[in-house]
Motif scaffolding. Structure first.
Motif, mmCIF file in Angstrom:
data_model
loop_
_atom_site.group_PDB
_atom_site.id
_atom_site.type_symbol
_atom_site.label_atom_id
_atom_site.label_comp_id
_atom_site.label_asym_id
_atom_site.label_seq_id
_atom_site.Cartn_x
_atom_site.Cartn_y
_atom_site.Cartn_z
ATOM 1 N N THR A 196 0.536 4.332 -0.194
ATOM 2 C CA THR A 196 0.148 5.508 0.601
ATOM 3 C C THR A 196 0.424 5.310 2.093
ATOM 4 N N SER A 222 0.881 -1.176 0.000
ATOM 5 C CA SER A 222 0.000 0.000 0.000
ATOM 6 C C SER A 222 0.910 1.215 0.000
ATOM 7 N N ASP A 278 -9.362 -6.215 -4.569
ATOM 8 C CA ASP A 278 -10.717 -5.673 -4.674
ATOM 9 C C ASP A 278 -11.143 -5.125 -6.049
ATOM 10 N N ARG A 279 -10.279 -4.455 -6.766
ATOM 11 C CA ARG A 279 -10.717 -3.725 -7.970
ATOM 12 C C ARG A 279 -10.638 -4.645 -9.195
ATOM 13 N N ARG A 314 -2.729 -2.982 -2.824
ATOM 14 C CA ARG A 314 -3.937 -2.738 -2.029
ATOM 15 C C ARG A 314 -3.985 -1.277 -1.609
ATOM 16 N N GLU A 315 -4.992 -0.569 -2.093
ATOM 17 C CA GLU A 315 -5.253 0.808 -1.668
ATOM 18 C C GLU A 315 -6.749 0.937 -1.579
ATOM 19 N N LYS A 316 -7.268 1.120 -0.380
ATOM 20 C CA LYS A 316 -8.711 1.100 -0.224
ATOM 21 C C LYS A 316 -9.381 2.392 -0.696
ATOM 22 N N THR A 317 -8.700 3.517 -0.588
ATOM 23 C CA THR A 317 -9.396 4.779 -0.850
ATOM 24 C C THR A 317 -8.871 5.570 -2.058
ATOM 25 N N MET A 318 -7.859 5.103 -2.700
ATOM 26 C CA MET A 318 -7.269 5.850 -3.823
ATOM 27 C C MET A 318 -8.233 5.892 -5.015
ATOM 28 N N PRO A 319 -8.333 7.032 -5.718
ATOM 29 C CA PRO A 319 -9.175 7.075 -6.919
ATOM 30 C C PRO A 319 -8.692 6.046 -7.957
ATOM 31 N N ASP A 320 -9.650 5.507 -8.726
ATOM 32 C CA ASP A 320 -9.335 4.443 -9.686
ATOM 33 C C ASP A 320 -8.244 4.825 -10.690
ATOM 34 N N ASP A 333 -16.538 -7.406 -0.272
ATOM 35 C CA ASP A 333 -16.364 -7.051 -1.690
ATOM 36 C C ASP A 333 -17.284 -7.939 -2.537
#
Ligand code: 3NM
Length: 220
Positions: A24, A22, A79-80, A48-54, A98
């Protein structure tokens, strides 16, 4: 089973050290972290980045695909699913909240690896029934990286070993100090985030954990 399907599943079965990155979390360049963990011997990496814009995530994922492709390191996206499909990642890891496994397969392709997070034996059984390729088992110990999830301890690991035939990675609060105990308890594949990516020397931290796993590897 198609050849490509066997290829991906076989590659997962060879994984000992699985590193979750991650960028960030440590405010470092993702590509640099990735190169350091690969140098240290990571077998698989998860972005894995839960909040980063796509769009930002996609740019990092493209870099990761290129770098992991050069070193034949397994590349899994958290997740994405659409981005995993777009960059041709080797697999997707999905949490309990998810999407479901069937939908994920439709997006990333039948031959790719799908992993599911599990925190108890009921979730593990379900993941197996639903056709996951591997599960994560955790968090074994308290971890700030996923602080809302209560630790499950080694007992859940024992249940999985007795009942579940899927490959699994143990996860959550694992460090060089407790890894030997976990490997002794049957956690032969380990997933780690902070103990590697937050360390001063990422390559060395990766190497130390990989050496522990190789030394105690029951598969070799
Ligand atoms: N999933 P660290 S524990 C991302 O139990 C994640 O499903 C977990 O990070 C689960 O190595 C976890 O820093 C955090 O403890 C792992």
């Amino acid at each position: 089973m198609k050849n490509s399907t066997i290829k991906y599943k076989k590659r997962f079965s060879d994984v000992l050290l699985y590193v979750i990155i991650s960028p960030t979390l440590v405010r470092k360049n993702g590509g640099n972290i990735l190169q350091e963990v690969i140098r240290g011997g990571a077998d698989a990496v998860q972005l894995r980045e839960k909040t980063m814009p796509d769009n930002e995530f996609l740019a990092i994922a493209k870099d990761f695909r290129e770098i992991t492709g050069q070193t034949n390191t397994l590349f899994i996206i958290n997740d994405r699913a659409k981005i995993a499909g777009k960059v041709n990642a080797d697999g997707l890891h999905i949490g309990q909240t998810d999407m479901n496994i069937n939908n994920a397969r439709k997006i990333i392709g039948n031959d790719k690896i799908i992993g599911r997070s599990t925190h108890n034996i009921f979730q593990a059984r379900l993941a197996e029934q639903e056709g996951a390729d591997y599960i994560s088992v955790g968090p074994l110990f308290y971890t700030a990286t996923k602080s809302h999830e209560p630790p499950v301890g080694l007992r859940y690991l024992q249940q999985v070993r007795q009942e579940i035939s899927l490959p699994f990675v143990v996860i959550g609060g694992i460090t060089a100090n407790n890894a030997a105990e976990i490997i002794q308890a049957g956690g032969n594949r380990i997933a780690i985030c902070s103990a590697i990516i937050c360390s001063e020397n990422i390559t060395q931290a990766t190497r130390t954990l990989k050496d522990l796993l190789v030394k105690n590897n029951p598969f070799s």
